[in-house]
Design an enzyme around this catalytic site. Structure first.
Site, PDB file in Angstrom:
ATOM      1  N   SER A 189       0.840  -1.190   0.000  1.00 20.12           N
ATOM      2  CA  SER A 189       0.000   0.000   0.000  1.00 20.12           C
ATOM      3  C   SER A 189       0.875   1.240   0.000  1.00 20.12           C
ATOM      4  CB  SER A 189      -0.942  -0.026   1.211  1.00 20.12           C
ATOM      5  OG  SER A 189      -1.945   0.960   1.096  1.00 20.12           O
ATOM      6  N   ASN A 190       0.328   2.382   0.344  1.00 15.60           N
ATOM      7  CA  ASN A 190       1.098   3.623   0.402  1.00 15.60           C
ATOM      8  C   ASN A 190       0.586   4.480   1.554  1.00 15.60           C
ATOM      9  OD1 ASN A 190      -1.092   5.460  -0.652  1.00 15.60           O
ATOM     10  ND2 ASN A 190      -0.914   4.040  -2.379  1.00 15.60           N
ATOM     11  N   TYR A 191       1.203   5.637   1.763  1.00 21.21           N
ATOM     12  CA  TYR A 191       0.915   6.467   2.948  1.00 21.21           C
ATOM     13  C   TYR A 191      -0.258   7.437   2.776  1.00 21.21           C
ATOM     14  CZ  TYR A 191       5.203   4.848   5.173  1.00 21.21           C
ATOM     15  OH  TYR A 191       6.174   4.087   5.755  1.00 21.21           O
TER      16      TYR A 191
END
Ligand code: CTP
Ligand code: CA
Length: 225
Positions: free
Chosen positions: A33-35
């Site tokens: 995923s990402n932030y």
């Protein structure tokens, strides 16, 4: 407020907004995923609802309250988000892609839990569909397609290229400097770029104010001034 709602060209318009990250399963207990916090997309959805639009917010996993008056549909993966957007956007007036969609997903997600073995391991990834470009490609002429572009090197040309490649009406370009602008923070410095190449740099604003400036620009696209 009542008069503002009925005055807005966005009143009663159907708007689909994507927000937040997506999660791409590696196995049953792990994901890529990402932030992304989802704050920008949620601010856009909230501001649009306040102008009287009918807003569907297609949201990846985030820790945010659903804005008042917004219909929220939770999704997890990019493929989920793509399917949901296709289902909801056929009759929308405006699509706004604010999600940080994972560009790739593991090619062969495993049902259980991957056991550790050697010192290194390879994870094969495959491209996800581009949700925004997909909408823009098969839309009706009256439907507007709006995107965001997060660039780490402060190069406006890259955002302009994305606008052209995805055939968008407007792109909100965001320089990621790791601090005051971008993921997980409450402020954003956006530059709005329209089809004709006009660039409108906005000051450092709260995401709520930035969302309102973006919606002002979309109203101008609708009314033609
Ligand atoms: N986007 C999307 N579906 C994807 C990837 C991106 O809908 N699979 C949308 C984002 O929501 C955003 C815009 O496309 O509105 C630009 O996303 P960005 O990640 O900046 O650009 P990419 O086209 O993915 O290119 P890259 O990540 O290589 O810079
Ligand atoms: Ca991307």
């Amino acid at each position: 407020l009542g008069t503002r709602i009925s005055d807005s060209p966005l009143a009663r318009k159907k708007i689909v907004v994507t927000a937040g990250p997506t999660r791409e399963n590696i196995d049953g207990v792990r994901f890529l995923s990402n932030y992304s916090s989802g704050k920008m997309g949620y601010a856009v959805a909230c501001a649009a609802a306040r102008r009287g639009a009918r807003v569907s917010l297609v949201s990846g996993p985030v820790q945010l309250e659903t804005p008042v008056g917004v219909e929220r549909i939770d999704v997890t993966t990019a493929l989920d988000m793509d399917q949901t957007v296709r289902r909801l956007s056929g009759d929308c007036d405006i699509f706004i892609g604010a999600a940080a969609v994972a560009d790739y997903r593991p090619t062969h997600p495993v049902a259980g839990k991957i056991k550790k073995h050697a010192e290194t391991m390879q994870l094969e990834l495959v491209r996800n569909p581009d949700i925004l470009a997909g909408f823009a490609q098969q839309r009706q002429p009256h439907q507007l397609a709006i995107g965001f572009a997060l660039e780490t090197d402060g190069n406006h040309d890259l955002a302009m290229q994305k606008l052209r490649a995805k055939q968008l009406d407007l792109i909100a370009y965001n320089t990621f400097d790791g601090h005051s602008s971008g993921f997980e923070v409450d402020t954003n410095r956006l530059t709005l770029i329209s089809r004709d190449g006009t660039q409108t740099p906005l000051p450092l604003l709260s995401k709520r104010d930035a969302a309102n400036r973006l919606l002002d620009a979309i109203e101008h696209l609708i009314t033609g001034n």
